[in-house]
Design a protein around this motif. Structure first.
Motif, PDB file in Angstrom:
ATOM      1  N   ARG A 165       0.807  -1.214   0.000  1.00 51.76           N
ATOM      2  CA  ARG A 165       0.000   0.000   0.000  1.00 51.76           C
ATOM      3  C   ARG A 165       0.843   1.267   0.000  1.00 51.76           C
ATOM      4  N   ILE A 182       2.238  -1.125  11.655  1.00 53.60           N
ATOM      5  CA  ILE A 182       1.288  -2.219  11.886  1.00 53.60           C
ATOM      6  C   ILE A 182       0.153  -2.229  10.853  1.00 53.60           C
ATOM      7  N   ARG A 201       0.818  -6.645  16.305  1.00 49.61           N
ATOM      8  CA  ARG A 201      -0.503  -6.350  16.888  1.00 49.61           C
ATOM      9  C   ARG A 201      -0.548  -6.806  18.348  1.00 49.61           C
ATOM     10  N   LEU A 248      -1.522  -0.990  24.646  1.00 48.52           N
ATOM     11  CA  LEU A 248      -2.778  -0.222  24.634  1.00 48.52           C
ATOM     12  C   LEU A 248      -3.905  -1.066  25.246  1.00 48.52           C
ATOM     13  N   GLY A 294      -1.242   8.390  13.654  1.00 47.51           N
ATOM     14  CA  GLY A 294      -2.678   8.072  13.726  1.00 47.51           C
ATOM     15  C   GLY A 294      -3.341   8.321  15.058  1.00 47.51           C
ATOM     16  N   THR A 332      -8.608  11.483  16.764  1.00 43.52           N
ATOM     17  CA  THR A 332      -9.405  11.737  17.971  1.00 43.52           C
ATOM     18  C   THR A 332      -9.764  13.221  18.075  1.00 43.52           C
ATOM     19  N   SER A 375     -13.685   9.961  11.081  1.00 43.89           N
ATOM     20  CA  SER A 375     -12.458  10.783  11.042  1.00 43.89           C
ATOM     21  C   SER A 375     -11.670  10.476   9.773  1.00 43.89           C
ATOM     22  N   LEU A 376     -11.604   9.182   9.410  1.00 42.84           N
ATOM     23  CA  LEU A 376     -10.946   8.791   8.160  1.00 42.84           C
ATOM     24  C   LEU A 376     -12.036   8.376   7.181  1.00 42.84           C
ATOM     25  N   ARG A 394      -6.991  -1.276   0.642  1.00 47.75           N
ATOM     26  CA  ARG A 394      -6.435  -2.632   0.669  1.00 47.75           C
ATOM     27  C   ARG A 394      -5.975  -3.019  -0.737  1.00 47.75           C
ATOM     28  N   GLY A 407     -12.570   0.755  11.351  1.00 56.11           N
ATOM     29  CA  GLY A 407     -12.160  -0.393  10.543  1.00 56.11           C
ATOM     30  C   GLY A 407     -12.955  -1.627  10.945  1.00 56.11           C
ATOM     31  N   THR A 442      -9.111  -7.883  11.076  1.00 56.77           N
ATOM     32  CA  THR A 442      -7.717  -8.011  11.545  1.00 56.77           C
ATOM     33  C   THR A 442      -7.103  -6.699  12.012  1.00 56.77           C
ATOM     34  N   HIS A 443      -7.452  -5.596  11.333  1.00 54.31           N
ATOM     35  CA  HIS A 443      -6.797  -4.316  11.653  1.00 54.31           C
ATOM     36  C   HIS A 443      -7.684  -3.385  12.462  1.00 54.31           C
ATOM     37  N   LEU A 474      -6.831  -0.415  17.388  1.00 49.21           N
ATOM     38  CA  LEU A 474      -6.472  -0.786  18.761  1.00 49.21           C
ATOM     39  C   LEU A 474      -6.650   0.386  19.719  1.00 49.21           C
ATOM     40  N   GLY A 475      -6.781   1.575  19.174  1.00 45.04           N
ATOM     41  CA  GLY A 475      -6.955   2.756  20.042  1.00 45.04           C
ATOM     42  C   GLY A 475      -8.421   3.102  20.260  1.00 45.04           C
ATOM     43  N   LEU A 477      -9.651   3.816  23.828  1.00 42.85           N
ATOM     44  CA  LEU A 477      -9.026   5.046  24.312  1.00 42.85           C
ATOM     45  C   LEU A 477      -9.671   6.281  23.671  1.00 42.85           C
TER      46      LEU A 477
HETATM   47  C1  HEM Z   1     -11.433   8.592  16.654  1.00 40.46           C
HETATM   48  C2  HEM Z   1     -10.212   8.138  16.694  1.00 40.46           C
HETATM   49  C3  HEM Z   1      -9.680   7.048  15.814  1.00 40.46           C
HETATM   50  C4  HEM Z   1     -10.150   6.577  14.615  1.00 40.46           C
HETATM   51  C5  HEM Z   1     -11.381   7.033  13.841  1.00 40.46           C
HETATM   52  C6  HEM Z   1      -9.259   5.512  14.206  1.00 40.46           C
HETATM   53  C7  HEM Z   1      -9.422   4.768  13.044  1.00 40.46           C
HETATM   54  C8  HEM Z   1      -8.685   3.651  12.731  1.00 40.46           C
HETATM   55  C9  HEM Z   1      -8.930   2.796  11.583  1.00 40.46           C
HETATM   56  C10 HEM Z   1      -9.994   3.017  10.516  1.00 40.46           C
HETATM   57  C11 HEM Z   1      -8.029   1.780  11.641  1.00 40.46           C
HETATM   58  C12 HEM Z   1      -7.928   0.602  10.674  1.00 40.46           C
HETATM   59  C13 HEM Z   1      -6.870   0.818   9.612  1.00 40.46           C
HETATM   60  C14 HEM Z   1      -6.880  -0.309   8.587  1.00 40.46           C
HETATM   61  O1  HEM Z   1      -7.905  -0.989   8.433  1.00 40.46           O
HETATM   62  O2  HEM Z   1      -5.882  -0.466   7.893  1.00 40.46           O
HETATM   63  C15 HEM Z   1      -7.199   2.007  12.794  1.00 40.46           C
HETATM   64  C16 HEM Z   1      -6.146   1.194  13.182  1.00 40.46           C
HETATM   65  C17 HEM Z   1      -5.324   1.465  14.242  1.00 40.46           C
HETATM   66  N1  HEM Z   1      -5.454   2.468  15.172  1.00 40.46           N
HETATM   67 FE1  HEM Z   1      -6.908   3.864  15.212  1.00 40.46          FE
HETATM   68  N2  HEM Z   1      -8.263   5.366  15.138  1.00 40.46           N
HETATM   69  C18 HEM Z   1      -8.486   6.281  16.150  1.00 40.46           C
HETATM   70  C19 HEM Z   1      -7.714   6.487  17.281  1.00 40.46           C
HETATM   71  C20 HEM Z   1      -6.590   5.767  17.612  1.00 40.46           C
HETATM   72  C21 HEM Z   1      -5.747   5.983  18.776  1.00 40.46           C
HETATM   73  C22 HEM Z   1      -5.988   7.049  19.836  1.00 40.46           C
HETATM   74  C23 HEM Z   1      -4.737   5.067  18.718  1.00 40.46           C
HETATM   75  C24 HEM Z   1      -3.567   4.815  19.638  1.00 40.46           C
HETATM   76  C25 HEM Z   1      -3.082   5.508  20.535  1.00 40.46           C
HETATM   77  C26 HEM Z   1      -4.960   4.254  17.537  1.00 40.46           C
HETATM   78  C27 HEM Z   1      -4.174   3.182  17.157  1.00 40.46           C
HETATM   79  C28 HEM Z   1      -4.437   2.363  16.091  1.00 40.46           C
HETATM   80  C29 HEM Z   1      -3.587   1.239  15.732  1.00 40.46           C
HETATM   81  C30 HEM Z   1      -2.335   0.771  16.472  1.00 40.46           C
HETATM   82  C31 HEM Z   1      -4.153   0.671  14.568  1.00 40.46           C
HETATM   83  C32 HEM Z   1      -3.603  -0.491  13.768  1.00 40.46           C
HETATM   84  C33 HEM Z   1      -4.256  -1.799  14.118  1.00 40.46           C
HETATM   85  C34 HEM Z   1      -3.771  -2.904  13.206  1.00 40.46           C
HETATM   86  O3  HEM Z   1      -3.332  -2.648  12.072  1.00 40.46           O
HETATM   87  O4  HEM Z   1      -3.817  -4.053  13.644  1.00 40.46           O
HETATM   88  N3  HEM Z   1      -6.092   4.701  16.884  1.00 40.46           N
HETATM   89  N4  HEM Z   1      -7.627   3.151  13.455  1.00 40.46           N
END
Ligand code: HEM
Length: 409
Positions: A63, A90, A102, A109, A248, A253, A294-295, A300, A352, A355-356, A359-360, A363
């Motif tokens: 990607r 990740i 992960r 987290l 991210g 947030t 937000s996104l 993919r 999302g 698998t992905h 994780l936040g 929080l």
């Molecule tokens: C409103 C707030 C948030 C939104 C809308 C959001 C949205 C997303 C989305 C759509 C994905 C999936 C990406 C994918 O499918 O490839 C994702 C993955 C992830 N987010 Fe968030 N996120 C938010 C806040 C946070 C926060 C605060 C953290 C950490 C401090 C965080 C950590 C992560 C991580 C580590 C992944 C990767 C998980 C993986 O690939 O297994 N996110 N987020």
């Protein structure tokens, strides 16, 4: 409105700020379309979007190549990869490489994190609100949502809060490019430069954490510095994951909190419901996530041929779930464009799926709930300073340019 292509609906000057209306019309014509701009299949329906995010035949592929794909060939060679770390982030890995990253990120987290940081969050909010109480007006994004979420992500990751001006600016530059058509080499170079600054800064923080050798580290950088190898992760994995979280962990947030304030203030009936029944704040936040993810999208790549509704994807094809459309699919959500803080169930895809899955999410939900509860309790007479709230012209972030508010009656 006459027939319109996906690229007109999503990227044209007329709709880039707010593509909801043309996407709804396009969705009536079918769930799967093709974007010449992204050279990708785009999926508008909820069922198909969920399938894209969970199918084992569809993964992250290469990607990162998409970040430079639209650049002129001579610039592409020089600017790819746009970040030396993001290919190990990740979000960009498929199992089995994704699995240990992960697991490590999930440990850091974990569910207990919310409890541990809640006192810090309350204190941060109290300071911010005391400062805002000295004014008659402020911008709910820049003056409230952003500083509050930046303070939280700083303390979770182990970033120095006093360095916030730098990393906020770097992350904004990255989002500015990846929310654009990604075809301008000057813009791409700026994004690469910003990624390099984030990488160098995170590298510095890791070196400091290793030198400090804290036996009980409480930050993500401290924990990975102390025990990275225990998780089976290389230095580059850890850097990629941390750079990804800096990117991210707060813009998303901030956007959620800013959108929640804007939507509640613009809708007196829904605001009255939340005022009289504060237990509706969590479902209200889910509803904001649904209507204003937000996104706006999640990309993919197919690993093999896949059938999706009325389209056949070939191995190697890029496919993008358009979350802002899927979350308003009328076959799943009754009155899909209506803001309803009581909506239950609310299976939006804004964090999302599969698998992905983010994780936040716990929080982000906790931060948003506390921020909204305390802001509205402190300023019960708060109202919008303008009826003209403008969306940013970004293909990625669903964020207003600003949310000016007045706090006194
Ligand atoms: C409103 C707030 C948030 C939104 C809308 C959001 C949205 C997303 C989305 C759509 C994905 C999936 C990406 C994918 O499918 O490839 C994702 C993955 C992830 N987010 Fe968030 N996120 C938010 C806040 C946070 C926060 C605060 C953290 C950490 C401090 C965080 C950590 C992560 C991580 C580590 C992944 C990767 C998980 C993986 O690939 O297994 N996110 N987020």
């Amino acid at each position: 409105m006459t027939a319109i292509t996906f690229d007109e609906a999503f990227f044209s000057e007329a709709w880039i700020r707010d593509p909801v209306e043309p996407l709804a019309l396009l969705q009536e014509q079918g769930s799967v379309h093709f974007s010449e701009q992204m050279k990708a299949w785009v999926v508008l329906g909820w069922e198909d979007s969920r399938a894209v995010l969970k199918s084992r035949a569809i993964g992250q592929g290469d990607r990162l190549a998409g970040y430079t794909m639209n650049l002129p060939a001579e610039d592409r060679a020089q600017l790819h990869p746009i970040s030396e770390y993001m290919d190990r982030a990740i979000s960009f890995l498929d199992p089995p490489e994704h699995t240990p990253e992960r697991a490590a990120a999930a440990q850091v987290l974990d569910a207990g994190l919310g409890r541990r940081i809640e006192p810090h969050m309350r204190q941060t909010l109290a300071h911010r609100l005391d400062e805002l109480a000295t004014r008659d007006s402020f911008d709910a994004t820049e003056d409230f949502a952003l500083p509050v979420t930046v303070s939280m992500i700083s303390s979770i990751l182990g970033i120095r809060y006093e360095d916030r001006a730098h990393f906020v600016e770097w992350v904004e530059r990255v989002f500015a490019y990846i929310g654009s058509p990604m075809d301008d080499p000057v813009f791409a170079e700026d994004c690469k430069d910003a990624y390099q600054s984030i990488g160098a800064y995170v590298g510095e923080l890791f070196a400091e954490a290793r030198a400090a050798d804290d036996p009980e580290p409480s930050t993500l950088i401290g924990m990975f510095a102390a025990r990275g190898e225990k998780y089976g992760l290389t230095e580059r994995d850890i850097m990629g994951m941390t750079v990804g979280m800096v990117q991210g962990g707060f813009e998303t947030t901030t956007t959620l909190i800013s959108n929640t304030i804007a939507m509640l203030l613009a809708d007196p009936d829904q605001r009255a419901l939340v005022d009289t029944s504060p237990e509706l704040v969590p479902s209200g936040i889910e509803e904001v996530l649904r209507l204003a993810p937000s996104l706006k999208m999640d990309a993919r790549q197919a690993n093999a041929d896949v059938e999706l509704s009325d389209a056949t994807l070939r191995g190697g094809d890029t496919v993008v779930a358009i979350l802002i459309a899927a979350n308003r699919d009328p076959s799943v959500f009754a009155r899909p464009h209506h803001f309803d803080v009581t909506r239950q169930p609310n299976p939006h895809l804004s964090f999302g799926f599969g698998t992905h899955f983010c994780l936040g999410a716990p929080l982000a939900r906790m931060q948003a709930r506390m921020a909204i509860e305390e802001l509205f309790a402190r300023f019960p007479d708060m109202r919008l300073a303008t009826d003209e709230l403008v969306w940013r012209p970004s293909a990625l972030l669903r964020r207003r340019e600003s949310v000016p508010v007045l706090t006194r009656g």
